[in-house]
Design an enzyme around this catalytic site. Sequence first.
Site, PDB file in Angstrom:
ATOM      1  N   GLN A 101      96.931  32.816  93.713  1.00  0.00           N
ATOM      2  CA  GLN A 101      98.199  32.076  93.838  1.00  0.00           C
ATOM      3  C   GLN A 101      98.257  31.086  95.069  1.00  0.00           C
ATOM      4  O   GLN A 101      97.733  31.371  96.236  1.00  0.00           O
ATOM      5  CB  GLN A 101      99.079  33.168  94.316  1.00  0.00           C
ATOM      6  CG  GLN A 101     100.750  32.678  94.376  1.00  0.00           C
ATOM      7  CD  GLN A 101     101.740  33.478  95.021  1.00  0.00           C
ATOM      8  OE1 GLN A 101     101.839  33.903  96.302  1.00  0.00           O
ATOM      9  NE2 GLN A 101     102.589  34.122  94.308  1.00  0.00           N
ATOM     10  N   HIS A 182     103.010  29.077  93.283  1.00  0.00           N
ATOM     11  CA  HIS A 182     104.044  29.756  93.932  1.00  0.00           C
ATOM     12  C   HIS A 182     105.344  28.766  93.894  1.00  0.00           C
ATOM     13  O   HIS A 182     105.506  27.854  94.781  1.00  0.00           O
ATOM     14  CB  HIS A 182     103.500  30.151  95.413  1.00  0.00           C
ATOM     15  CG  HIS A 182     104.322  31.209  95.710  1.00  0.00           C
ATOM     16  ND1 HIS A 182     105.549  31.612  95.340  1.00  0.00           N
ATOM     17  CD2 HIS A 182     104.088  32.173  96.858  1.00  0.00           C
ATOM     18  CE1 HIS A 182     106.065  32.630  96.012  1.00  0.00           C
ATOM     19  NE2 HIS A 182     105.169  33.032  96.930  1.00  0.00           N
ATOM     20  N   HIS A 185     110.744  32.322  96.109  1.00  0.00           N
ATOM     21  CA  HIS A 185     110.609  33.029  97.367  1.00  0.00           C
ATOM     22  C   HIS A 185     111.015  31.914  98.581  1.00  0.00           C
ATOM     23  O   HIS A 185     110.800  32.073  99.794  1.00  0.00           O
ATOM     24  CB  HIS A 185     109.671  33.820  97.952  1.00  0.00           C
ATOM     25  CG  HIS A 185     109.548  35.144  97.003  1.00  0.00           C
ATOM     26  ND1 HIS A 185     108.238  35.727  97.006  1.00  0.00           N
ATOM     27  CD2 HIS A 185     110.148  35.671  95.934  1.00  0.00           C
ATOM     28  CE1 HIS A 185     108.481  36.738  95.838  1.00  0.00           C
ATOM     29  NE2 HIS A 185     109.563  36.538  95.603  1.00  0.00           N
ATOM     30  N   TYR A 187     109.931  29.006  99.198  1.00  0.00           N
ATOM     31  CA  TYR A 187     108.785  28.095  99.677  1.00  0.00           C
ATOM     32  C   TYR A 187     109.056  26.754  99.092  1.00  0.00           C
ATOM     33  O   TYR A 187     109.997  26.676  98.506  1.00  0.00           O
ATOM     34  CB  TYR A 187     107.352  28.731  99.256  1.00  0.00           C
ATOM     35  CG  TYR A 187     107.175  30.083 100.182  1.00  0.00           C
ATOM     36  CD1 TYR A 187     106.908  30.117 101.628  1.00  0.00           C
ATOM     37  CD2 TYR A 187     107.120  31.281  99.292  1.00  0.00           C
ATOM     38  CE1 TYR A 187     107.068  31.286 102.270  1.00  0.00           C
ATOM     39  CE2 TYR A 187     106.766  32.565 100.071  1.00  0.00           C
ATOM     40  CZ  TYR A 187     106.624  32.545 101.668  1.00  0.00           C
ATOM     41  OH  TYR A 187     106.646  33.849 102.170  1.00  0.00           O
ATOM     42  N   ARG A 234     105.100  31.229  89.225  1.00  0.00           N
ATOM     43  CA  ARG A 234     105.923  32.340  89.853  1.00  0.00           C
ATOM     44  C   ARG A 234     107.069  31.627  90.309  1.00  0.00           C
ATOM     45  O   ARG A 234     107.395  30.862  90.903  1.00  0.00           O
ATOM     46  CB  ARG A 234     105.371  33.013  91.141  1.00  0.00           C
ATOM     47  CG  ARG A 234     106.399  34.363  91.103  1.00  0.00           C
ATOM     48  CD  ARG A 234     105.590  35.242  92.519  1.00  0.00           C
ATOM     49  NE  ARG A 234     105.636  36.615  92.205  1.00  0.00           N
ATOM     50  CZ  ARG A 234     105.855  37.792  92.972  1.00  0.00           C
ATOM     51  NH1 ARG A 234     105.665  37.498  94.333  1.00  0.00           N
ATOM     52  NH2 ARG A 234     105.766  38.943  92.890  1.00  0.00           N
ATOM     53  N   GLY A 323     103.375  45.719  93.627  1.00  0.00           N
ATOM     54  CA  GLY A 323     103.102  45.348  94.718  1.00  0.00           C
ATOM     55  C   GLY A 323     102.775  46.454  95.846  1.00  0.00           C
ATOM     56  O   GLY A 323     101.291  46.659  95.788  1.00  0.00           O
ATOM     57  N   ARG A 324     103.519  46.670  96.593  1.00  0.00           N
ATOM     58  CA  ARG A 324     103.228  47.918  97.737  1.00  0.00           C
ATOM     59  C   ARG A 324     102.588  49.058  96.944  1.00  0.00           C
ATOM     60  O   ARG A 324     101.668  49.392  97.893  1.00  0.00           O
ATOM     61  CB  ARG A 324     104.577  48.358  98.489  1.00  0.00           C
ATOM     62  CG  ARG A 324     105.021  47.246  99.446  1.00  0.00           C
ATOM     63  CD  ARG A 324     106.612  47.332  99.765  1.00  0.00           C
ATOM     64  NE  ARG A 324     107.402  46.993  98.559  1.00  0.00           N
ATOM     65  CZ  ARG A 324     108.654  46.958  98.825  1.00  0.00           C
ATOM     66  NH1 ARG A 324     109.392  47.231 100.027  1.00  0.00           N
ATOM     67  NH2 ARG A 324     109.426  46.600  97.712  1.00  0.00           N
TER      68      ARG A 324
END
Length: 365
Positions: A101, A182, A185, A187, A234, A323-324
């Site tokens: 990414q 990316h 989010h 960015y 994404r 993810g986590r």
Amino acid sequence: MAHDILFQPLKMGKQTLKNRIFMAPLTRLRAIEPQDMPNILSAEYYAQRAGAGLIITEATQMSEQAKGSAGAPALYTDEHITAWKVITDAVHAKGGKIVVQLWHTGLVSHKSVQPNRQAPISASAIEVGARTSLRDSDNQMIRVDATPPRSASIDEIKQVISDYAYAVKCAKKAGFDGVEIHGAHGYLLSQFWVKQTNKRDDDYGGSRENRARLMLEVIDACVQAWDAEHIGIRLSPWGKFNEVDAGYEVEDNIWLIEQINKRGLMYLHISEPDWAGGKPYTDEFRQKIRDAFDNLIICAGDYDANKAEKNMQAGYIDAVAFGRNYIANPDLAERIQQDAPLNEPRAELFYGGGVEGYTDYPFMD
């Protein structure tokens, strides 16, 4: 076998993935500074998780200016290529697939990590209250206010596009199976798209066509540097991330996905806002996304295996990115397949550090 649909093979461009359980991009901030070199431990970390149908690496800066946090890795020099090749070889040796990414953080940065200590660029000089991660004098991770951004010049915009294309060429040399842009989010690419952070009055601001221009030009440059079958993107169409608020507008976001669809990318990766406290997607919105994009759709967010299975059976998504749970369970796909219990992630060890909380999570017996 539990959740059979999650273990059906899946086509991604001309590649075949062994299952539909993906590892989401997860910032870990363990790169070696000042060169932002991937840590050698990362080869073990990613190889441990090669049971995923696809690994998407942590966000990786595609230029010196793209840096936003201390400890994030980079990919734009020969040395970076060599370091990442060790990682891709390790994943491939375990039968895995891995894409990188690539990000430009834009306003989610601090002048101390920027070239010549300049303020970071964004679409406009709009301060939103973003925060980022730096290291203190004891090399410990700390959260700080981002430096207020400046409006990117046209020359800087063109350089961002060129830098993305060059980083894609580096990714190909490093042995990656593809690249994820990316665009989510809050960015840089998101900052140009979102009205809150884009107050420009030139070709990159105002109308949705202009606000999407940078993202689409980056996509086109990346496709030209490799091909469409190795480029994904994404997006986070709804919600607020890094204090950049995209709201919950439907029409413009579906229009953007339709423009991306025209490029024939290998996948669209959607980050849903519910994991960050945002409003969950409706089935109507999921169907609109499905209708707008022809190829592989990945979703990530507040997912478990049951939610993933439900949305795959409905035809809304083709794969799910965890993810986590992939931080804490290197064999997550295998655990889901056997309906086995999961390790709990240790949030205090997510960012920075070494082995602990990185490569020391136990596998199933």
